[in-house]
Scaffold this active site. Structure first.
Site, PDB file in Angstrom:
ATOM      1  N   TYR A   1       0.853  -1.194   0.000  1.00 29.11           N
ATOM      2  CA  TYR A   1       0.000   0.000   0.000  1.00 29.11           C
ATOM      3  C   TYR A   1       0.889   1.245   0.000  1.00 29.11           C
ATOM      4  CZ  TYR A   1      -4.157  -2.800   1.077  1.00 29.11           C
ATOM      5  OH  TYR A   1      -5.203  -3.688   1.029  1.00 29.11           O
ATOM      6  N   GLU A   2       0.393   2.323  -0.592  1.00 28.69           N
ATOM      7  CA  GLU A   2       1.232   3.524  -0.711  1.00 28.69           C
ATOM      8  C   GLU A   2       1.510   4.168   0.636  1.00 28.69           C
ATOM      9  OE1 GLU A   2      -1.018   5.748  -3.532  1.00 28.69           O
ATOM     10  OE2 GLU A   2      -2.341   6.630  -2.044  1.00 28.69           O
ATOM     11  N   SER A   3       0.819   3.733   1.681  1.00 30.11           N
ATOM     12  CA  SER A   3       1.138   4.206   3.033  1.00 30.11           C
ATOM     13  C   SER A   3       2.463   3.636   3.530  1.00 30.11           C
ATOM     14  CB  SER A   3       0.016   3.818   3.990  1.00 30.11           C
ATOM     15  OG  SER A   3      -0.197   2.421   3.954  1.00 30.11           O
TER      16      SER A   3
END
Lengths: 268, 260, 268, 260
Positions: B50-52
């Protein structure tokens, strides 16, 4: 050098009209209470910077604090649009809002350049998109060794960087963990910085995945338990998903928003 | 026979498109639901990024946002947001980028920025790029999941937020984009793939009960339907049960609507 | 995708004559045992890359494995010079050694570019020094926004990156902590990678300060307890400072070195 | 009166040059000894940053190398080597860079690369740059600690590894180097500072018992000694005791010689 003060003193001392201000926190640890304090102190003409402007930026924009927004994704995550942001962009209410739009990769690298004392960063980004034509802060750059063309973006060095963290010690050393986003970068890139924290402790015990910011990189620390609400602080609070959903109705209507602002922020 | 909705069919079809062991860059909403469904059915070794900054997340419930705590708690590694883009996405380490779209055009270009023809005065202001332009450029291939309608499936997107095949064959090469581009577009009506010769999105599969004319009517360009186009296998009982159990985890943890 | 094999199998499969090979570890966790295995397998013509070539590189050079060295500080830390390195540079014994010399900041950024899939990195570096005139891989680059001149260095993407870590799990996920240096970068920048580990465990419990490399970023893992000796692996071993001091006498003399090589590496 | 060696005088003088609370980028050997001595005497709040990525290390013994485990165990933060150079050194966050030298010239330029006039065929091959060029460029000021001899104190270094004042006034500004450069050079004979007008290193203090002629003889250029040059205060009993206790920690943990 970090001084521990109240939130209102910290905002009064650090945030000035016309400043470039970045509140960061990637879904997790969003410094919402600090944003509300900026609204209460009626700052005007701010350039607001944030990768993912969400509810707190919708509130700052709706409250008339912002003249400009630098961002890469503006929405109410899991719900939909930001109505105050849209209203400002399209109708100039309550104030016109200029925008400077990037991708996440571009914004993240702009903070990295800022934290690194470099004037720009290089990335493989934007190629073939329509963004570069709209955003003056995206330029091509050639590799001096291979000739390959890449994208350059200028450093972000906000006047004030604001983040929320789980804790600080009494000297002002800051520790946060979980999803840590670009918080280290924004504090290091900014001229002045404010960290709101859930708690102040005697000693920062090491923790897996924790980022520590030494006190000499932080200007002010303020203890604000729950200061990330409606986002969350891992180990302290859960995300308030209802708040995100309910924001949609409040923010759709100027009057409903104004009422909310009076009751929930200005009167607080 | 089990009943299912077209959204369920779409999500199941998207999950099926993910092979086990694949490294998948996941956006929130439909892509995340489909990827988590795949992990619970045929692809337990799917690597979710995830881009987090959560790499190898193994959530036991559907994450409510891209930065849900359950992602950090279950990930192999949690890295900063600059690092996830620079060290993990940009070098082509990710097999599949899984994207949604507000508009997608016949060449698979994606718009999530504005509707209208004036960037400075749009008809609708959309959220913007997020991670999508670099996901679309750098992942080895891209899968798009989006409901099909003439408003969404347009001849030419109003704004190219993320490049598919540009204006046709050879454009990705000319732009020096490392990944193959959108190889599969999964909708509530069926599945589209780029024609190998023209790069035009072509219907290669219709979901059960969807007539070709309905798909054409939902598409803003003269949609080609492959002669060999078959019918998607309906959701199996196990797939549906897994999907519904997954979505129930959202209702349990919060009543928030899970889509962006 | 990391396969767990013996050290000799891993080196046999991954390291080929003429390869560019980087063994990293910043004082801590230096993959010395892997270096000795490269010597035993008599690899030739290697381009060796390392920020701080120290004893193990002196040994690889003295054993005739290297044709070229890319580095930023070549010495026996706390003791003095590397005599095999000097002999190769000045006298071509046992083989001529080309050098490509950078600063630490330059080398670190070359690995960062390599790990990031970029052809080059930008830094404030080398300005006014004589290094740029001697090193073709340092070039000026102008900021496209401010015009300021900075230094560009090309990415390092070794054929093989080798590091030592505290542990891996049975799937080949790797974890290391303490001083972590450029080890993540070198593994991510390299086409193939080998990680030697102190132990293989069922599960990698989270630890403060730990870096985790998912198994799909590593090609081979080999269990080599003590594989960092004479450097150390925090939590497992202490640095053998005597070894560093004693190396000075052994390495000063070609015959003493050759005897050492026969007895301590080739016969092992 | 206590007896002391010239190395002890040098180390004590270097420690004194560090103000409490200063952020100091420390090389191994003499700089590390002096910085740790300062922390144990007048500057308990000195922030030690080592290029191994240990920020705010508080070692209870003298570290044996730049990557000694005691640094990681006691640091406020341990970061990667790229990060320590990019986020911490490069932006000018460090007050004092503390360097050694194989050669230093009248303008404070430092050579740690080669002795001789042919880079490709040197008389002596030295270790090279390490972190020094960027430390010399980016720290707000630089302190050099080095034993004084005609071999070391040369008119012009054979190779500029790290820039002091280049060839004189204005050069640092022309080169756009952010820091002030070498403000103090501490030797076993005394202390040198750049002349404010010419930037030439000038003896501003001699250690007790060192005659001006001896300093001149140890210098490879016509050394100027400031008219106001005084005598360094000899090491106080407490300073010497702290230094010897510090060095005893090395002997206890290992017999290795502590200098590079």
């Amino acid at each position: 050098m970090a001084e521990i003060t109240s939130l209102s003193d910290a905002v009064a001392e650090l945030v000035r009209d016309g400043d470039t201000v970045a509140l960061e926190g990637f879904t997790h640890l969003i410094p919402v209470a600090a944003g509300h304090e900026i609204i209460r102190q009626r700052r005007r003409g701010l350039t607001l910077v944030r990768m993912t402007p969400d509810i707190v930026y919708d509130q700052l924009i709706g409250a008339g604090c912002a003249a400009r927004l630098v961002f890469s994704w503006a929405g109410n995550p899991g719900v939909g649009s930001l109505h105050r942001f849209r209203d400002a962009v399209r109708k100039g209410w309550p104030a016109p809002l200029e925008i400077e739009e990037h991708s996440h990769a571009g914004m993240a690298n702009r903070y990295v350049a800022g934290a690194s004392g470099l004037p720009f960063a290089v990335l493989r980004g934007y190629t073939g998109t329509d963004l570069a034509a709209q955003t003056a802060t995206i330029k091509p750059i050639a590799c001096p060794f291979t000739g390959e063309l890449l994208a350059a973006v200028p450093a972000l060095n906000p006047d004030v960087g604001i983040v929320h963290a789980q804790r600080a010690d009494r000297a002002g050393n800051v520790q946060f963990w979980g999803i840590t986003g670009v918080q280290k970068e924004v504090v290091l890139a900014s001229r002045r910085s404010l960290v709101t924290v859930e708690e102040i402790v005697d000693e920062l015990a090491p923790r897996p995945g924790a980022v520590v910011l030494p006190q000499w990189t932080v200007t002010r620390v303020a203890r604000v338990p729950g200061g990330a609400h409606p986002s969350y602080a891992m180990g302290f609070s859960e995300r308030d998903n209802d708040y995100y959903r309910e924001w949609d109705a409040i923010s759709r209507d100027r009057d409903a928003f104004t009422r909310w602002l009076e009751e929930s922020v200005l009167a607080a | 026979m089990t009943e299912w909705t077209s959204d369920e069919m779409m999500t199941v079809a998207a999950a099926r498109a993910l092979r086990d062991g694949t490294r998948c860059f996941v956006g929130i909403g439909l892509p995340s639901t489909a990827a988590n469904l795949a992990r619970r059915t045929h692809a337990p070794g799917l690597v979710l990024v995830y881009e987090s900054g959560t790499i190898g997340a193994k959530p036991d419930r559907l994450p409510l946002s891209i930065g849900d705590g359950v992602l950090a708690e279950t990930a192999d590694a949690v890295v900063s947001v600059p690092e996830v883009f620079n060290y993990w996405l940009q070098p082509g380490r990710i097999d599949v980028g899984f994207l949604g779209a507000a508009q997608i055009d016949r060449y698979g270009n994606i718009n999530t920025t504005i509707i209208g023809d004036d960037y400075r005065d749009p008809t609708v202001r959309l959220p913007g790029a997020g991670g999508a332009p670099e996901i679309a450029a750098s992942c080895r291939e891209v899968i798009v999941i989006v409901r099909q309608s003439p408003r969404t499936f347009v001849d030419r997107v109003d704004f190219v937020t993320s490049v598919g095949y540009g204006s046709g064959p050879g454009d990705r090469q000319r732009l020096n984009l490392p990944g193959r581009g959108p190889v599969t577009v999964i909708t509530d009506l069926g599945i589209l793939e780029p024609d190998p010769r023209t790069c035009e999105l072509t219907m290669t599969r219709l979901h059960p009960g969807v007539a070709a004319d309905r798909a054409r009517a939902a598409t803003g360009w003269p949609l080609r339907i492959a002669e060999s186009a078959g019918t998607t296998l309906p959701p199996a009982t196990a797939e549906l049960a897994a999907l519904r159990a997954l979505q129930a985890t959202v209702r349990q943890s919060s009543p928030a609507k899970e889509s962006a």
